[in-house]
Design an enzyme around this catalytic site. Structure first.
Site, PDB file in Angstrom:
ATOM      1  N   SER A 148       1.001  -1.108   0.258  1.00  0.00           N
ATOM      2  CA  SER A 148      -0.003   0.047   0.036  1.00  0.00           C
ATOM      3  C   SER A 148       0.774   1.367   0.098  1.00  0.00           C
ATOM      4  O   SER A 148       1.590   1.482  -0.883  1.00  0.00           O
ATOM      5  CB  SER A 148      -0.959   0.014   1.268  1.00  0.00           C
ATOM      6  OG  SER A 148      -1.985   1.051   1.212  1.00  0.00           O
ATOM      7  N   GLU A 237      -9.820  -3.529  -5.806  1.00  0.00           N
ATOM      8  CA  GLU A 237      -9.352  -2.462  -5.055  1.00  0.00           C
ATOM      9  C   GLU A 237      -9.335  -0.985  -5.710  1.00  0.00           C
ATOM     10  O   GLU A 237      -8.982  -1.170  -7.027  1.00  0.00           O
ATOM     11  CB  GLU A 237      -7.959  -2.782  -4.213  1.00  0.00           C
ATOM     12  CG  GLU A 237      -6.967  -3.367  -5.298  1.00  0.00           C
ATOM     13  CD  GLU A 237      -5.531  -3.422  -4.516  1.00  0.00           C
ATOM     14  OE1 GLU A 237      -5.486  -2.654  -3.841  1.00  0.00           O
ATOM     15  OE2 GLU A 237      -4.975  -4.477  -4.903  1.00  0.00           O
ATOM     16  N   HIS A 267      -7.634  -5.451  -1.301  1.00  0.00           N
ATOM     17  CA  HIS A 267      -6.218  -4.803  -0.871  1.00  0.00           C
ATOM     18  C   HIS A 267      -5.432  -5.339   0.111  1.00  0.00           C
ATOM     19  O   HIS A 267      -5.774  -5.971   0.971  1.00  0.00           O
ATOM     20  CB  HIS A 267      -6.783  -3.450  -0.362  1.00  0.00           C
ATOM     21  CG  HIS A 267      -5.643  -2.477  -0.229  1.00  0.00           C
ATOM     22  ND1 HIS A 267      -4.827  -1.818  -1.383  1.00  0.00           N
ATOM     23  CD2 HIS A 267      -4.948  -1.596   0.865  1.00  0.00           C
ATOM     24  CE1 HIS A 267      -3.955  -0.936  -0.799  1.00  0.00           C
ATOM     25  NE2 HIS A 267      -3.998  -1.004   0.557  1.00  0.00           N
TER      26      HIS A 267
END
Length: 304
Positions: A148, A237, A267
């Site tokens: 991320s 996502e 995610h």
């Protein structure tokens, strides 16, 4: 991955409380630590807290970890929008990758925004990397990885290392990277109904916190000279287009790059590896481990 697994996982994620960027910072950080604390570490993993380059880190080792300067090192940068998360919340993925290269992991507790906006996290990452080099670890034995925001940070740090004239590590793996802080990808809206974890509101808040009025946050539009890169993401996502755009940018800049999109996955789905909830989480980590073994050493790849 069976359809039952993906359906059950999506239902579980939708039915649990979500991270709310309108909570206090302390509440957000406590919540994030709680939801990441259930991630499974590889059997036999040992963790120790320490410091490298003055930055807090968590070291991971396992029974097959080698010793000496030739031991591979995975330098890992946790997710959390640059605002939440810690070295501890990134430990399971750190250990998952490190165990697959028979090396040690270093999960970095970089400074968080908004108290410490850009470039604090980049500075901390480079401080840890310099410390590894200073202790005798060859750059060819180091891999960068992150998920991320940590995936975006890995790229920012690599560009900063290149500009500083540092020798670059052997390879990079990023899971669901947050590559575009402007949120210009079409998936921000087109996948909003599919993503049970991220929202555009959350990312806008965190991007503003991280940038802190700075004008120098790198756009990552020049990746020339960076080491081989593997990008993994799930199709469900909102930062899906970030993964695709990053791979395209790397390819355009002649960086050896692989892109793996897992249909129906959410995610940073890799964090469910070892849990029995999602076979593709284990398969993704296996693929990432194989990529890093090839990047780190032909000997490692042959021994796998």
């Amino acid at each position: 991955m069976t359809q039952t697994q993906i359906t059950n996982l999506q239902d579980m994620l939708r039915n649990r409380p979500a991270l709310d960027p309108d909570l206090t910072l302390a509440e957000q950080r406590e919540f994030f630590e709680q939801i990441t604390s259930t991630a499974v570490l590889p059997a036999g993993t040992a963790t120790t807290e320490g410091r490298l380059g003055g930055v807090p880190v968590v070291h991971t080792t396992h029974p097959e970890t080698g010793s000496g300067p030739d031991t591979p090192v995975v330098l890992y940068l946790h997710g959390g929008g640059f605002v939440v998360g810690s070295a501890r919340s990134g430990t399971a993925l750190t250990a998952g990758l490190a165990s697959r290269v028979r090396g040690r992991g270093v999960s970095v507790d970089y400074r968080l925004a908004p108290e410490h906006p850009f470039p604090a996290a980049v500075e901390d990452t480079l401080a840890v990397y310099r410390a590894l080099l200073d202790e005798g670890t060859a750059p060819s034995r180091v891999a960068f990885a992150g998920d991320s925001a940590g995936g975006g940070l890995a790229l920012q740090a690599l560009v900063a290392a290149r500009e500083a004239g540092l020798p670059l590590p052997a390879g990079t793996v990023v899971f669901s990277p947050w590559y575009d802080l402007t949120l210009s990808g079409a998936s921000i809206t087109s996948r909003a109904g599919d993503d049970p974890i991220l929202t555009a509101h959350m990312l806008r808040r965190y991007a503003a916190d991280y940038q802190g009025g700075a004008s120098g946050v790198p756009a990552l539009d020049d990746l020339r000279g960076l080491p081989p890169l593997l990008v993994q993401a799930g199709s469900h996502e909102i930062v899906l287009d970030d993964a695709v755009a990053l791979a395209a940018r790397a390819a355009a800049d002649d960086v050896p790059v692989g892109l793996e999109i897992t249909p129906g996955a959410t995610h940073v789905f890799q964090r469910f590896a070892g849990s029995g909830l999602l076979d593709e989480a284990d398969a993704a980590l296996d693929s990432a481990g194989a990529f890093l073994r090839r990047a780190l050493s032909p000997v490692l790849a042959a021994a796998a």
